[in-house]
Scaffold this motif. Sequence first.
Motif, PDB file in Angstrom:
ATOM      1  N   ARG A   1       7.959   1.859  -5.464  1.00 17.68           N
ATOM      2  CA  ARG A   1       7.389   1.584  -3.937  1.00 17.68           C
ATOM      3  C   ARG A   1       7.324  -0.086  -4.402  1.00 17.68           C
ATOM      4  O   ARG A   1       5.813  -0.006  -2.498  1.00 17.68           O
ATOM      5  CB  ARG A   1       6.269   2.591  -4.313  1.00 17.68           C
ATOM      6  CG  ARG A   1       6.499   4.418  -3.562  1.00 17.68           C
ATOM      7  CD  ARG A   1       4.976   5.188  -4.165  1.00 17.68           C
ATOM      8  NE  ARG A   1       4.797   4.336  -5.065  1.00 17.68           N
ATOM      9  CZ  ARG A   1       4.658   5.620  -6.051  1.00 17.68           C
ATOM     10  NH1 ARG A   1       5.596   6.725  -6.352  1.00 17.68           N
ATOM     11  NH2 ARG A   1       4.111   5.359  -6.981  1.00 17.68           N
ATOM     12  N   THR A   2       6.358   0.032  -5.270  1.00 18.01           N
ATOM     13  CA  THR A   2       6.185  -1.555  -5.365  1.00 18.01           C
ATOM     14  C   THR A   2       7.112  -2.974  -4.442  1.00 18.01           C
ATOM     15  O   THR A   2       6.129  -3.291  -3.683  1.00 18.01           O
ATOM     16  CB  THR A   2       6.361  -2.416  -6.541  1.00 18.01           C
ATOM     17  OG1 THR A   2       5.202  -1.143  -7.611  1.00 18.01           O
ATOM     18  CG2 THR A   2       5.142  -3.343  -7.356  1.00 18.01           C
ATOM     19  N   ALA A   3       8.420  -2.966  -4.989  1.00 19.62           N
ATOM     20  CA  ALA A   3       9.065  -3.987  -3.705  1.00 19.62           C
ATOM     21  C   ALA A   3       8.762  -3.415  -2.577  1.00 19.62           C
ATOM     22  O   ALA A   3       8.986  -4.484  -1.674  1.00 19.62           O
ATOM     23  CB  ALA A   3      10.839  -3.090  -4.468  1.00 19.62           C
ATOM     24  N   GLU A   4       8.725  -2.466  -2.293  1.00 22.23           N
ATOM     25  CA  GLU A   4       8.741  -1.952  -0.525  1.00 22.23           C
ATOM     26  C   GLU A   4       7.733  -2.328  -0.423  1.00 22.23           C
ATOM     27  O   GLU A   4       7.809  -3.008   1.154  1.00 22.23           O
ATOM     28  CB  GLU A   4       9.162  -0.014  -0.873  1.00 22.23           C
ATOM     29  CG  GLU A   4      10.335  -0.183  -0.794  1.00 22.23           C
ATOM     30  CD  GLU A   4      10.635   1.797  -0.768  1.00 22.23           C
ATOM     31  OE1 GLU A   4       8.991   2.934  -0.486  1.00 22.23           O
ATOM     32  OE2 GLU A   4      11.125   1.801  -1.139  1.00 22.23           O
ATOM     33  N   GLU A   5       6.966  -2.433  -0.781  1.00 22.21           N
ATOM     34  CA  GLU A   5       5.543  -3.046  -0.084  1.00 22.21           C
ATOM     35  C   GLU A   5       5.521  -4.655  -0.338  1.00 22.21           C
ATOM     36  O   GLU A   5       4.727  -5.665   0.600  1.00 22.21           O
ATOM     37  CB  GLU A   5       4.165  -2.925  -0.859  1.00 22.21           C
ATOM     38  CG  GLU A   5       3.990  -1.280  -1.203  1.00 22.21           C
ATOM     39  CD  GLU A   5       2.836  -0.890  -1.536  1.00 22.21           C
ATOM     40  OE1 GLU A   5       2.497  -1.465  -2.350  1.00 22.21           O
ATOM     41  OE2 GLU A   5       3.141   0.505  -1.881  1.00 22.21           O
TER      42      GLU A   5
END
Length: 133
Positions: free
Chosen positions: A12-16
Amino acid sequence: MDGAAVQQLALRTAEELPGAVLEQPFGPDWDVHKVGGKIFLLTTDLRADAIITVKCRPEDGRSLREEHPAVTPGYHMDKRHWITVRGDDAITAELVEDLVVESYLLVHAGLPRRRRPLLPDHLVRLAGGDARR
């Protein structure tokens, strides 16, 4: 956090992050996030353990390995510049988010300027300078 939660939060962090791309160049069991064509996050299961692997500064990796038994040298990566993180009660959401963002910023800083995505102000501050260009 257990390993699955670590992976989910890391993904989730990477996708942002600006310009982050999810690929599976090593097969369907490996999720690989890249920026500018360079890897900053890998996730997979290793012997039934959900793990993430991120880039880090050598001194940070050394400190994290000393402090957390769930942090080991990077699995199948350069052992000085990459760490692998397994789930453990001492692994916090804040630590996982920080590790993913720091890995992204390290890779971003090493890219030629023309391949660097523009960073929002909060990431420019974390990068410690003019990373927008």
